[in-house]
Design a protein around this motif. Structure first.
Motif, PDB file in Angstrom:
ATOM      1  N   UNK A   1       0.782  -1.161   0.031  1.00  0.00           N
ATOM      2  CA  UNK A   1      -0.074  -0.009  -0.148  1.00  0.00           C
ATOM      3  C   UNK A   1       0.853   1.432  -0.011  1.00  0.00           C
ATOM      4  N   UNK A   2       1.009   1.960  -0.970  1.00  0.00           N
ATOM      5  CA  UNK A   2       1.838   3.140  -1.298  1.00  0.00           C
ATOM      6  C   UNK A   2       1.209   4.408  -1.126  1.00  0.00           C
TER       7      UNK A   2
ATOM      8  N   UNK B   1       0.219   7.440   4.166  1.00  0.00           N
ATOM      9  CA  UNK B   1       0.787   7.269   5.427  1.00  0.00           C
ATOM     10  C   UNK B   1       2.142   6.030   5.050  1.00  0.00           C
ATOM     11  N   UNK B   2       2.287   5.567   3.879  1.00  0.00           N
ATOM     12  CA  UNK B   2       3.607   4.986   3.530  1.00  0.00           C
ATOM     13  C   UNK B   2       4.573   5.865   3.075  1.00  0.00           C
ATOM     14  N   UNK B   3       4.359   6.928   2.455  1.00  0.00           N
ATOM     15  CA  UNK B   3       5.356   7.718   1.905  1.00  0.00           C
ATOM     16  C   UNK B   3       4.688   9.248   1.699  1.00  0.00           C
TER      17      UNK B   3
ATOM     18  N   UNK C   1       6.007   5.474   6.897  1.00  0.00           N
ATOM     19  CA  UNK C   1       6.698   4.287   7.029  1.00  0.00           C
ATOM     20  C   UNK C   1       8.026   4.501   6.298  1.00  0.00           C
ATOM     21  N   UNK C   2       7.939   4.811   5.106  1.00  0.00           N
ATOM     22  CA  UNK C   2       9.122   5.008   4.014  1.00  0.00           C
ATOM     23  C   UNK C   2      10.082   6.082   4.879  1.00  0.00           C
ATOM     24  N   UNK C   3       9.808   6.987   5.437  1.00  0.00           N
ATOM     25  CA  UNK C   3      10.664   7.921   5.821  1.00  0.00           C
ATOM     26  C   UNK C   3      11.302   7.391   6.937  1.00  0.00           C
TER      27      UNK C   3
ATOM     28  N   UNK D   1       6.097   6.304  -6.141  1.00  0.00           N
ATOM     29  CA  UNK D   1       6.948   5.602  -4.954  1.00  0.00           C
ATOM     30  C   UNK D   1       8.295   5.059  -5.459  1.00  0.00           C
ATOM     31  N   UNK D   2       8.188   4.272  -6.503  1.00  0.00           N
ATOM     32  CA  UNK D   2       9.380   3.798  -6.822  1.00  0.00           C
ATOM     33  C   UNK D   2      10.590   4.806  -7.551  1.00  0.00           C
ATOM     34  N   UNK D   3      10.070   5.893  -8.147  1.00  0.00           N
ATOM     35  CA  UNK D   3      11.060   6.798  -8.650  1.00  0.00           C
ATOM     36  C   UNK D   3      11.531   7.689  -7.755  1.00  0.00           C
ATOM     37  N   UNK D   4      10.663   8.008  -6.605  1.00  0.00           N
ATOM     38  CA  UNK D   4      11.122   8.776  -5.647  1.00  0.00           C
ATOM     39  C   UNK D   4      12.254   8.088  -4.770  1.00  0.00           C
TER      40      UNK D   4
END
Length: 348
Positions: A12-13, A16-18, A32-34, A60-63
């Motif tokens: 789940x992107x 709250x994921x990123x 979460x990613x932070x 998300x992947x590019x970031x």
């Protein structure tokens, strides 16, 4: 003792994921990613992510330079073999995702709240994680807050006398927002004895509100003979606050910088009486709740410490939210624990 870097994955992107990392006002990290990034790849590294929304997944992947991207989280679990998984999808999907992650052999799960949408779902998650020895935290993040830990320390050390009542305010959504509040009430007061409540007829208009997960109001008695009053009506503004009253003091704590401590002193206005006056709130260690939570999970996976917010804690917070729904339906007091509740509330 040294440990090898842990492989992590995100299911789940969304926000709250990123995505909340782009909020210029929030303290970083705030996702979460932070949190994963703050530890560095030598400790933990996100190797894969999944989402059914291709645009969001690609962004998300590019970031973050994550190349292994999946629409099917089950394929990701099978092909990548992550050791830790963050479950950031909506609550209606978390039950199946958690069970699939446990079955796939993960060592740790960081699950968003509410843990699930029914007590049966939450119970299955708790039992499965315990049976497989999977470390798990539920993201009721105030458990890792310096402010809230200091407030609990004051209470435990008799800093406001006998804890008598807590008035709790938040803006709608008994599951999405309310489980944060119910977790704090249970942490401060212990198990609840009964609940009497009423659900609002219409949900709020925040991004996280759903037609079923509306707000309401409730009165809760705890086994230690303290009481909590819940005011969770939908509002045009965000509000999250506790007014904690003891026999010898008071604490106000909440979002928006609210942090106050009061003790009795000789009244300035009435001869022979004492009244509450503000004291400087005791010093505490400033902590980032996201990195503290992830650090706790990593330590749990490595056998160093226990989870500070287990699936059983998530179950009990959800139980209070669903007990308010039960009471609203029956028009009567509902005693805990709930034995046969079949209520299921679709929540984000």
């Amino acid at each position: 003792m040294s440990f090898k870097s842990i492989k992590a994955a995100i299911i789940g992107c969304g926000r709250v994921a990123w995505m909340l990392e782009d909020d210029p006002l929030d303290t970083k990290p705030c996702t979460h990613m932070g949190a994963y990034r703050s530890f560095g790849s030598g400790v933990v590294e996100v190797i894969a992510a999944s989402d059914t929304n291709n645009e969001r997944l690609k962004a998300f992947g590019e970031r973050y330079g994550v190349e292994r991207l999946y629409n099917d989280y089950k394929a990701m679990l099978r092909d990548e073999g992550p050791e830790i998984v963050s479950i950031c999808a909506w609550a209606i999907d978390r039950h199946r995702m958690a069970l699939d992650a446990i079955e796939a052999g993960v060592k740790g799960i960081w699950c968003e709240k509410a843990l699930a949408t029914s007590l049966d779902e939450a119970r299955e998650i708790a039992e499965a994680s315990e049976a497989k020895g999977v470390a798990m935290i539920v993201s009721h993040l105030r458990r890792w807050s310096g402010e809230y830990n200091k407030a609990r320390e004051i209470i435990d050390n008799n800093g406001i006398g006998t804890l008598q009542s807590i008035v709790c305010h938040f803006s709608g959504s008994l599951l999405h927002t309310g489980t944060h509040a119910f977790d704090i009430l249970l942490w401060f007061l212990g198990p609840a004895e009964w609940v009497m409540g009423e659900i609002e007829k219409a949900a709020g208009k925040n991004d996280w509100d759903t037609p079923e997960d509306s707000g309401g109001r409730a009165f809760i008695k705890f086994r230690n003979n303290a009481y909590a009053t819940i005011h969770a009506e939908a509002r045009s503004y965000f509000f999250f606050e506790f007014d904690i009253i003891g026999s010898n003091g008071r604490i106000r704590i909440g979002n928006n910088g609210v942090l106050e401590y009061y003790i009795p002193k000789v009244s300035h206005y009435y001869t022979g009486l004492k009244e509450l006056y503000a004291e400087t709130f005791p010093e505490f260690e400033q902590r980032n709740i996201w990195t503290e939570a992830l650090g706790n999970l990593i330590n749990s996976v490595n056998g160093i410490e226990a989870s500070r917010n287990t699936p059983r804690d998530g179950y009990m917070a959800l139980e209070l939210a669903l007990a308010i729904h039960e009471s609203s339906r029956s028009g009567d007091k509902v005693y805990l624990p709930l034995r046969e509740s079949k209520i299921k509330v679709r929540s984000r």
